[in-house]
Scaffold this motif. Structure first.
Motif, PDB file in Angstrom:
ATOM      1  N   MET A   1      18.351  22.734   9.711  1.00 21.81           N
ATOM      2  CA  MET A   1      19.755  22.960   9.432  1.00 21.81           C
ATOM      3  C   MET A   1      20.266  21.985   8.384  1.00 21.81           C
ATOM      4  SD  MET A   1      21.937  24.256  12.746  1.00 21.81           S
ATOM      5  CE  MET A   1      22.468  22.700  13.215  1.00 21.81           C
ATOM      6  N   ARG A   2      19.680  20.799   8.336  1.00 23.72           N
ATOM      7  CA  ARG A   2      20.135  19.805   7.375  1.00 23.72           C
ATOM      8  C   ARG A   2      19.891  20.282   5.947  1.00 23.72           C
ATOM      9  NH1 ARG A   2      17.530  14.440   8.589  1.00 23.72           N
ATOM     10  NH2 ARG A   2      18.703  14.789  10.483  1.00 23.72           N
ATOM     11  N   VAL A   3      18.724  20.863   5.691  1.00 22.16           N
ATOM     12  CA  VAL A   3      18.397  21.340   4.350  1.00 22.16           C
ATOM     13  C   VAL A   3      19.309  22.501   3.967  1.00 22.16           C
ATOM     14  CG1 VAL A   3      16.587  22.368   2.937  1.00 22.16           C
ATOM     15  CG2 VAL A   3      16.030  20.539   4.519  1.00 22.16           C
ATOM     16  N   ALA A   4      19.552  23.397   4.897  1.00 21.71           N
ATOM     17  CA  ALA A   4      20.443  24.531   4.615  1.00 21.71           C
ATOM     18  C   ALA A   4      21.852  24.048   4.302  1.00 21.71           C
ATOM     19  CB  ALA A   4      20.467  25.478   5.804  1.00 21.71           C
ATOM     20  N   GLY A   5      22.325  23.040   5.029  1.00 19.30           N
ATOM     21  CA  GLY A   5      23.650  22.492   4.756  1.00 19.30           C
ATOM     22  C   GLY A   5      23.735  21.854   3.383  1.00 19.30           C
ATOM     23  N   LEU A   6      22.715  21.119   3.015  1.00 24.23           N
ATOM     24  CA  LEU A   6      22.708  20.495   1.690  1.00 24.23           C
ATOM     25  C   LEU A   6      22.644  21.541   0.585  1.00 24.23           C
ATOM     26  CD1 LEU A   6      20.392  17.437   2.368  1.00 24.23           C
ATOM     27  CD2 LEU A   6      22.866  17.438   2.067  1.00 24.23           C
ATOM     28  N   LEU A   7      21.871  22.602   0.813  1.00 21.28           N
ATOM     29  CA  LEU A   7      21.820  23.680  -0.173  1.00 21.28           C
ATOM     30  C   LEU A   7      23.163  24.405  -0.291  1.00 21.28           C
ATOM     31  CD1 LEU A   7      18.278  25.164   0.463  1.00 21.28           C
ATOM     32  CD2 LEU A   7      19.037  23.814  -1.493  1.00 21.28           C
ATOM     33  N   LEU A   8      23.860  24.567   0.827  1.00 28.52           N
ATOM     34  CA  LEU A   8      25.188  25.192   0.770  1.00 28.52           C
ATOM     35  C   LEU A   8      26.187  24.302   0.027  1.00 28.52           C
ATOM     36  CD1 LEU A   8      25.536  26.799   4.300  1.00 28.52           C
ATOM     37  CD2 LEU A   8      25.437  27.964   2.104  1.00 28.52           C
ATOM     38  N   LEU A   9      26.070  22.989   0.192  1.00 21.02           N
ATOM     39  CA  LEU A   9      26.948  22.091  -0.556  1.00 21.02           C
ATOM     40  C   LEU A   9      26.726  22.239  -2.060  1.00 21.02           C
ATOM     41  CD1 LEU A   9      26.770  18.849   1.602  1.00 21.02           C
ATOM     42  CD2 LEU A   9      28.771  20.269   1.224  1.00 21.02           C
ATOM     43  N   VAL A  10      25.480  22.295  -2.464  1.00 22.21           N
ATOM     44  CA  VAL A  10      25.167  22.467  -3.892  1.00 22.21           C
ATOM     45  C   VAL A  10      25.613  23.832  -4.383  1.00 22.21           C
ATOM     46  CG1 VAL A  10      23.269  22.576  -5.554  1.00 22.21           C
ATOM     47  CG2 VAL A  10      23.276  20.816  -3.798  1.00 22.21           C
ATOM     48  N   ALA A  11      25.404  24.864  -3.579  1.00 23.50           N
ATOM     49  CA  ALA A  11      25.807  26.217  -3.969  1.00 23.50           C
ATOM     50  C   ALA A  11      27.322  26.319  -4.118  1.00 23.50           C
ATOM     51  CB  ALA A  11      25.315  27.230  -2.950  1.00 23.50           C
ATOM     52  N   GLY A  12      28.060  25.640  -3.254  1.00 19.68           N
ATOM     53  CA  GLY A  12      29.517  25.648  -3.371  1.00 19.68           C
ATOM     54  C   GLY A  12      29.984  25.031  -4.671  1.00 19.68           C
ATOM     55  N   TRP A  13      29.377  23.907  -5.037  1.00 17.99           N
ATOM     56  CA  TRP A  13      29.722  23.284  -6.321  1.00 17.99           C
ATOM     57  C   TRP A  13      29.351  24.191  -7.486  1.00 17.99           C
ATOM     58  CZ3 TRP A  13      32.908  19.704  -7.699  1.00 17.99           C
ATOM     59  CH2 TRP A  13      33.254  18.716  -6.799  1.00 17.99           C
ATOM     60  N   ALA A  14      28.213  24.859  -7.401  1.00 16.35           N
ATOM     61  CA  ALA A  14      27.786  25.751  -8.480  1.00 16.35           C
ATOM     62  C   ALA A  14      28.761  26.912  -8.646  1.00 16.35           C
ATOM     63  CB  ALA A  14      26.380  26.273  -8.197  1.00 16.35           C
ATOM     64  N   ILE A  15      29.249  27.454  -7.542  1.00 13.23           N
ATOM     65  CA  ILE A  15      30.209  28.558  -7.620  1.00 13.23           C
ATOM     66  C   ILE A  15      31.511  28.090  -8.260  1.00 13.23           C
ATOM     67  CG2 ILE A  15      31.680  30.069  -6.217  1.00 13.23           C
ATOM     68  CD1 ILE A  15      29.308  30.407  -4.339  1.00 13.23           C
ATOM     69  N   VAL A  16      31.974  26.915  -7.868  1.00 12.02           N
ATOM     70  CA  VAL A  16      33.220  26.384  -8.443  1.00 12.02           C
ATOM     71  C   VAL A  16      33.055  26.137  -9.934  1.00 12.02           C
ATOM     72  CG1 VAL A  16      34.770  24.406  -8.427  1.00 12.02           C
ATOM     73  CG2 VAL A  16      34.058  25.436  -6.274  1.00 12.02           C
ATOM     74  N   LEU A  17      31.968  25.503 -10.331  1.00 14.76           N
ATOM     75  CA  LEU A  17      31.757  25.220 -11.753  1.00 14.76           C
ATOM     76  C   LEU A  17      31.572  26.498 -12.561  1.00 14.76           C
ATOM     77  CD1 LEU A  17      29.459  22.083 -11.558  1.00 14.76           C
ATOM     78  CD2 LEU A  17      31.909  22.185 -12.073  1.00 14.76           C
ATOM     79  N   ALA A  18      30.855  27.467 -12.018  1.00 17.45           N
ATOM     80  CA  ALA A  18      30.669  28.738 -12.710  1.00 17.45           C
ATOM     81  C   ALA A  18      31.994  29.484 -12.865  1.00 17.45           C
ATOM     82  CB  ALA A  18      29.671  29.606 -11.963  1.00 17.45           C
ATOM     83  N   ALA A  19      32.859  29.386 -11.874  1.00 19.21           N
ATOM     84  CA  ALA A  19      34.166  30.039 -11.964  1.00 19.21           C
ATOM     85  C   ALA A  19      34.993  29.437 -13.086  1.00 19.21           C
ATOM     86  CB  ALA A  19      34.910  29.922 -10.636  1.00 19.21           C
ATOM     87  N   PHE A  20      34.950  28.129 -13.232  1.00 20.19           N
ATOM     88  CA  PHE A  20      35.708  27.494 -14.310  1.00 20.19           C
ATOM     89  C   PHE A  20      35.155  27.848 -15.680  1.00 20.19           C
ATOM     90  CE2 PHE A  20      37.337  24.356 -11.146  1.00 20.19           C
ATOM     91  CZ  PHE A  20      38.678  24.630 -11.349  1.00 20.19           C
ATOM     92  N   VAL A  21      33.857  27.995 -15.782  1.00 26.47           N
ATOM     93  CA  VAL A  21      33.247  28.278 -17.080  1.00 26.47           C
ATOM     94  C   VAL A  21      33.403  29.747 -17.465  1.00 26.47           C
ATOM     95  CG1 VAL A  21      31.029  28.372 -18.296  1.00 26.47           C
ATOM     96  CG2 VAL A  21      31.605  26.384 -16.898  1.00 26.47           C
ATOM     97  N   MET A  22      33.163  30.660 -16.530  1.00 22.18           N
ATOM     98  CA  MET A  22      33.084  32.073 -16.884  1.00 22.18           C
ATOM     99  C   MET A  22      34.397  32.835 -16.777  1.00 22.18           C
ATOM    100  SD  MET A  22      29.333  33.215 -15.461  1.00 22.18           S
ATOM    101  CE  MET A  22      29.925  33.512 -13.837  1.00 22.18           C
ATOM    102  N   LEU A  23      35.306  32.430 -15.913  1.00 14.80           N
ATOM    103  CA  LEU A  23      36.514  33.220 -15.692  1.00 14.80           C
ATOM    104  C   LEU A  23      37.687  32.618 -16.447  1.00 14.80           C
ATOM    105  CD1 LEU A  23      36.093  33.833 -11.875  1.00 14.80           C
ATOM    106  CD2 LEU A  23      35.579  35.397 -13.737  1.00 14.80           C
TER     107      LEU A  23
END
Length: 59
Positions: A1-23
């Motif tokens: 569960m720890r690895v999945a949580g860390l991956l979700l944290l990174v994925a959340g940042w990626a979604i936020v950064l992609a939203a700022f760049v693309m939209l």
């Protein structure tokens, strides 16, 4: 569960950064930022839950 949580944290940042760049418009950008923050909160919850020691069962 720890690895999945860390991956979700990174994925959340990626979604936020992609939203700022693309939209360009504010409304879709806000929706994607909110989704990214929700994913980060989910990941933080998983990481926090994986660090809690299990309780001993009461008899």
């Amino acid at each position: 569960m720890r690895v999945a949580g860390l991956l979700l944290l990174v994925a959340g940042w990626a979604i936020v950064l992609a939203a700022f760049v693309m939209l360009g418009a504010a409304a879709p950008r806000a929706a994607f930022v909110a989704a990214g923050v929700a994913i980060e909160i989910l990941g933080l919850g998983l990481v926090a839950r994986s660090h809690v020691s299990p309780r001993e069962s009461k008899r």
